[in-house]
Scaffold this motif. Structure first.
Motif, PDB file in Angstrom:
ATOM      1  N   UNK A  22      19.658  30.154  22.386  1.00 25.69           N
ATOM      2  CA  UNK A  22      20.003  30.646  21.037  1.00 25.69           C
ATOM      3  C   UNK A  22      20.964  31.901  21.119  1.00 25.69           C
ATOM      4  N   UNK A  23      20.778  32.787  22.073  1.00 24.81           N
ATOM      5  CA  UNK A  23      21.414  33.927  22.050  1.00 24.81           C
ATOM      6  C   UNK A  23      22.794  33.691  22.584  1.00 24.81           C
ATOM      7  N   UNK A  24      22.812  32.795  23.650  1.00 19.76           N
ATOM      8  CA  UNK A  24      24.304  32.547  24.317  1.00 19.76           C
ATOM      9  C   UNK A  24      25.041  31.691  23.013  1.00 19.76           C
ATOM     10  N   UNK A  25      24.448  30.841  22.408  1.00 21.22           N
ATOM     11  CA  UNK A  25      25.089  30.219  21.179  1.00 21.22           C
ATOM     12  C   UNK A  25      25.478  31.147  20.045  1.00 21.22           C
ATOM     13  N   UNK A  26      24.663  32.194  19.943  1.00 22.26           N
ATOM     14  CA  UNK A  26      25.150  33.088  18.683  1.00 22.26           C
ATOM     15  C   UNK A  26      26.184  33.927  19.114  1.00 22.26           C
ATOM     16  N   UNK A  27      26.370  34.278  20.493  1.00 25.39           N
ATOM     17  CA  UNK A  27      27.570  35.010  21.207  1.00 25.39           C
ATOM     18  C   UNK A  27      28.620  34.133  21.195  1.00 25.39           C
ATOM     19  N   UNK A  37      29.591  28.403  26.641  1.00 25.92           N
ATOM     20  CA  UNK A  37      29.652  29.296  27.533  1.00 25.92           C
ATOM     21  C   UNK A  37      29.217  28.982  28.872  1.00 25.92           C
ATOM     22  N   UNK A  38      29.778  29.680  29.995  1.00 23.98           N
ATOM     23  CA  UNK A  38      29.501  29.134  31.266  1.00 23.98           C
ATOM     24  C   UNK A  38      28.129  29.741  31.717  1.00 23.98           C
ATOM     25  N   UNK A  39      27.367  28.843  32.413  1.00 20.84           N
ATOM     26  CA  UNK A  39      26.080  29.240  32.788  1.00 20.84           C
ATOM     27  C   UNK A  39      26.216  30.350  33.826  1.00 20.84           C
ATOM     28  N   UNK A  40      25.094  30.616  33.968  1.00 21.50           N
ATOM     29  CA  UNK A  40      24.625  31.554  35.161  1.00 21.50           C
ATOM     30  C   UNK A  40      25.226  31.356  36.562  1.00 21.50           C
ATOM     31  N   UNK A  41      25.074  30.230  37.127  1.00 18.81           N
ATOM     32  CA  UNK A  41      25.514  29.807  38.203  1.00 18.81           C
ATOM     33  C   UNK A  41      27.060  29.596  38.284  1.00 18.81           C
ATOM     34  N   UNK A  42      27.705  29.303  37.295  1.00 21.45           N
ATOM     35  CA  UNK A  42      29.189  29.266  37.305  1.00 21.45           C
ATOM     36  C   UNK A  42      29.454  30.583  37.235  1.00 21.45           C
ATOM     37  N   UNK A  46      32.132  32.123  39.978  1.00 22.57           N
ATOM     38  CA  UNK A  46      33.244  33.027  39.674  1.00 22.57           C
ATOM     39  C   UNK A  46      33.547  34.152  40.385  1.00 22.57           C
ATOM     40  N   UNK A  47      32.344  34.828  40.550  1.00 27.39           N
ATOM     41  CA  UNK A  47      32.365  36.278  40.910  1.00 27.39           C
ATOM     42  C   UNK A  47      32.418  36.572  42.439  1.00 27.39           C
ATOM     43  N   UNK A  48      31.986  35.363  42.906  1.00 24.81           N
ATOM     44  CA  UNK A  48      32.025  35.415  44.528  1.00 24.81           C
ATOM     45  C   UNK A  48      33.715  35.263  44.956  1.00 24.81           C
ATOM     46  N   UNK A  49      33.805  36.275  46.026  1.00 24.37           N
ATOM     47  CA  UNK A  49      35.257  36.310  46.551  1.00 24.37           C
ATOM     48  C   UNK A  49      35.021  36.382  48.401  1.00 24.37           C
ATOM     49  N   UNK A  50      35.471  35.408  48.793  1.00 28.62           N
ATOM     50  CA  UNK A  50      35.427  35.639  50.263  1.00 28.62           C
ATOM     51  C   UNK A  50      36.048  36.849  50.786  1.00 28.62           C
ATOM     52  N   UNK A  51      35.108  37.476  51.529  1.00 30.76           N
ATOM     53  CA  UNK A  51      35.473  38.743  52.453  1.00 30.76           C
ATOM     54  C   UNK A  51      36.755  38.419  53.298  1.00 30.76           C
ATOM     55  N   UNK A  52      36.752  37.631  53.850  1.00 30.85           N
ATOM     56  CA  UNK A  52      37.817  37.074  54.969  1.00 30.85           C
ATOM     57  C   UNK A  52      38.439  35.782  54.456  1.00 30.85           C
ATOM     58  N   UNK A  53      39.936  35.868  54.118  1.00 32.71           N
ATOM     59  CA  UNK A  53      40.342  34.639  53.549  1.00 32.71           C
ATOM     60  C   UNK A  53      40.252  33.499  54.457  1.00 32.71           C
ATOM     61  N   UNK A  54      40.316  32.175  54.068  1.00 36.49           N
ATOM     62  CA  UNK A  54      40.200  31.009  55.034  1.00 36.49           C
ATOM     63  C   UNK A  54      41.566  30.846  55.741  1.00 36.49           C
ATOM     64  N   UNK A  55      42.632  31.338  55.147  1.00 35.10           N
ATOM     65  CA  UNK A  55      43.773  31.184  55.790  1.00 35.10           C
ATOM     66  C   UNK A  55      44.486  32.522  56.073  1.00 35.10           C
ATOM     67  N   UNK A  56      44.211  33.154  57.084  1.00 37.31           N
ATOM     68  CA  UNK A  56      44.761  34.644  57.286  1.00 37.31           C
ATOM     69  C   UNK A  56      46.125  34.725  57.432  1.00 37.31           C
ATOM     70  N   UNK A  57      46.938  33.792  57.908  1.00 39.33           N
ATOM     71  CA  UNK A  57      48.278  33.889  58.192  1.00 39.33           C
ATOM     72  C   UNK A  57      48.864  34.034  56.724  1.00 39.33           C
ATOM     73  N   UNK A  58      48.453  32.895  55.925  1.00 43.49           N
ATOM     74  CA  UNK A  58      49.042  32.826  54.730  1.00 43.49           C
ATOM     75  C   UNK A  58      48.839  33.901  53.706  1.00 43.49           C
ATOM     76  N   UNK A  59      47.512  34.590  54.036  1.00 44.67           N
ATOM     77  CA  UNK A  59      47.220  35.848  53.128  1.00 44.67           C
ATOM     78  C   UNK A  59      48.017  37.120  53.551  1.00 44.67           C
TER      79      UNK A  59
END
Length: 204
Positions: A22-27, A37-42, A46-59
């Motif tokens: 109900x609170x999320x719907x009201x917001x 509204x995105x769920x907590x898992x979503x 979204x907030x997770x960022x890899x410390x080391x990029x998968x492709x270092x050369x491209x980075x």
């Protein structure tokens, strides 16, 4: 007879979930998102960022490109006289006025370096020995004479500049004469920031 069955009794977990929904719907209604509204898992994903990029050369390539674009932006801003990109020595309205004041006039000093270089090259020409010493003496006299003319011109220009600054701002910053003189002895195309005013124009 008034007791409910176990299957009908609400649990605290269900009540908390309902309150959260109900609170999320009201917001969502209050903010007018018009989307779910995105769920907590979503949100956590979204907030997770890899410390080391998968492709270092491209980075690394992407970082170099971003740094190059930023350098080009700063260089263009410096050339255009944008205050955001100027070093401390070039910042301020009085420094801007001093640059325009110098760029609006012809200065003896801007020809100092080319003339000195040309005269020094003359001394390397294959003159006869009896003439070479005479030529070298004349070249030295002309160089010193032009140097003195440059000093006089800078002093006169500095005095005029300070008077204009006092008329416009009430006072003149310390070191503004030296700042203007150093700009005046530079070739016009090599001045940085680039001249923003034509010769003969009145600085605003």
């Amino acid at each position: 007879m008034f007791n409910r069955s176990k299957s009908e009794a609400p649990t605290s977990t269900d009540s908390a979930a309902a309150n959260e929904a109900a609170r999320l719907q009201a917001e969502e209604i209050a903010s007018g998102k018009g989307r779910a509204t995105p769920s907590r898992k979503e949100r956590e994903a979204a907030n997770r960022r890899p410390l080391v990029p998968a492709d270092r050369k491209a980075a690394r390539v992407a970082d170099r490109d971003r740094a190059r674009v930023e350098r080009e932006r700063q260089q263009a801003g410096l050339a255009a006289g944008d205050e955001r990109y100027l070093p401390v020595r070039d910042k301020g309205p009085q420094k801007k006025f001093a640059r325009d004041f110098v760029d609006a006039r012809w200065s003896v000093g801007e020809f100092l370096v080319p003339i000195v270089v040309a005269l020094l090259l003359v001394t390397f020409l294959p003159f006869p020995s009896d003439i070479k010493n005479t030529v070298s003496s004349y070249v030295l006299i002309v160089v010193w004479g032009f140097f003195l003319l440059t000093v006089v011109d800078c002093l006169v220009m500095g005095g005029l500049l300070v008077r204009r600054l006092r008329e416009k701002y009430g006072t003149a910053e310390r070191g503004v004469r030296w700042y203007a003189s150093m700009r005046a002895i530079q070739l016009r195309p090599l001045r940085m920031p680039k001249p923003q005013i034509k010769r003969g124009q009145t600085p605003s």
